[in-house]
Design a protein around this motif. Structure first.
Motif, short mmCIF file in Angstrom:
data_model
loop_
_atom_site.label_atom_id
_atom_site.label_comp_id
_atom_site.label_asym_id
_atom_site.label_seq_id
_atom_site.Cartn_x
_atom_site.Cartn_y
_atom_site.Cartn_z
N LEU A 153 0.83 -1.21 0.00
CA LEU A 153 0.00 0.00 0.00
C LEU A 153 0.86 1.26 0.00
O LEU A 153 0.53 2.23 -0.69
N LEU A 154 1.95 1.25 0.75
CA LEU A 154 2.87 2.39 0.75
C LEU A 154 3.42 2.62 -0.65
O LEU A 154 3.49 3.77 -1.12
N HIS A 155 3.76 1.56 -1.34
CA HIS A 155 4.32 1.73 -2.68
C HIS A 155 3.28 2.08 -3.73
O HIS A 155 3.61 2.70 -4.75
N VAL A 156 2.03 1.74 -3.49
CA VAL A 156 0.96 2.25 -4.36
C VAL A 156 0.89 3.77 -4.19
O VAL A 156 0.79 4.52 -5.17
N HIS A 186 6.57 17.08 -5.46
CA HIS A 186 7.97 16.95 -5.89
C HIS A 186 8.94 17.49 -4.86
O HIS A 186 10.09 17.05 -4.78
N ARG A 187 8.48 18.40 -3.99
CA ARG A 187 9.35 18.86 -2.89
C ARG A 187 9.66 17.73 -1.92
O ARG A 187 10.73 17.70 -1.33
N ILE A 213 1.52 6.76 -6.93
CA ILE A 213 0.59 7.87 -7.20
C ILE A 213 1.33 9.20 -7.13
O ILE A 213 1.16 10.06 -8.00
N MET A 214 2.18 9.36 -6.11
CA MET A 214 2.92 10.62 -5.99
C MET A 214 3.87 10.82 -7.16
O MET A 214 3.94 11.90 -7.73
N GLU A 215 4.61 9.78 -7.54
CA GLU A 215 5.64 9.93 -8.57
C GLU A 215 5.07 9.97 -9.98
O GLU A 215 5.62 10.68 -10.83
N PHE A 265 10.58 10.20 -13.05
CA PHE A 265 9.73 9.84 -11.92
C PHE A 265 8.51 9.03 -12.35
O PHE A 265 8.01 8.21 -11.58
N LEU A 266 8.04 9.23 -13.57
CA LEU A 266 6.97 8.39 -14.10
C LEU A 266 7.45 6.94 -14.14
O LEU A 266 6.77 6.03 -13.66
#
Length: 128
Positions: free
Chosen positions: A14-17, A33-34, A21-23, A51-52
């Motif tokens: 879940l953390l990596h999902v 991005h900060r 989403i952030m990246e 980052f994509l």
């Protein structure tokens, strides 16, 4: 003990999902991005493709950890191995982050400690 392994692997997934989403989805938001140490919007735009790609890498690790956590007993011939591989990969990435960028120690620990504990508990349950 296996229940703890599965819960930790699910948390890792879940953390990596969320990291995906952030990246890959929310990257151009300055607040996002900060978080990754990119303070300039032009630089963030230039790094968008990187980052994509990194986000999808994190999504694939998440899928492995979640698959292993959910199907641990149902697909017992390969789900535990996929769980262990995904968690070891996430731990390795956290270790690389810690060594290469000590200022990101908190993020590295958040990323790396749960999968390390999951793998240690898994191997203790097998060999202990």
């Amino acid at each position: 003990m296996i229940l703890a392994v599965r819960i930790l692997a699910a948390i890792v997934g879940l953390l990596h999902v969320w990291i995906f989403i952030m990246e890959s989805v929310l990257w151009m938001r300055p607040r996002i991005h900060r978080r990754f140490g990119v303070t300039d919007t032009k630089l963030a735009e230039a790094m968008k493709g990187v980052f994509l790609n990194q986000g999808f890498y994190n999504l694939f690790l998440a899928i492995g950890a979640l698959y292993g956590a959910i199907f641990f007993e149902i697909h017992s011939c390969h789900a535990p191995a996929i769980l262990a591989f995904s968690c070891l990969s996430v731990f390795g990435a956290g270790l690389v982050l810690l060594v290469s960028k000590p200022a990101m120690a908190r993020a590295a620990i958040i990323q790396g400690l749960p999968p390390l504990i999951a793998v240690v508990l898994y191997f203790i349950s097998i060999y202990g």
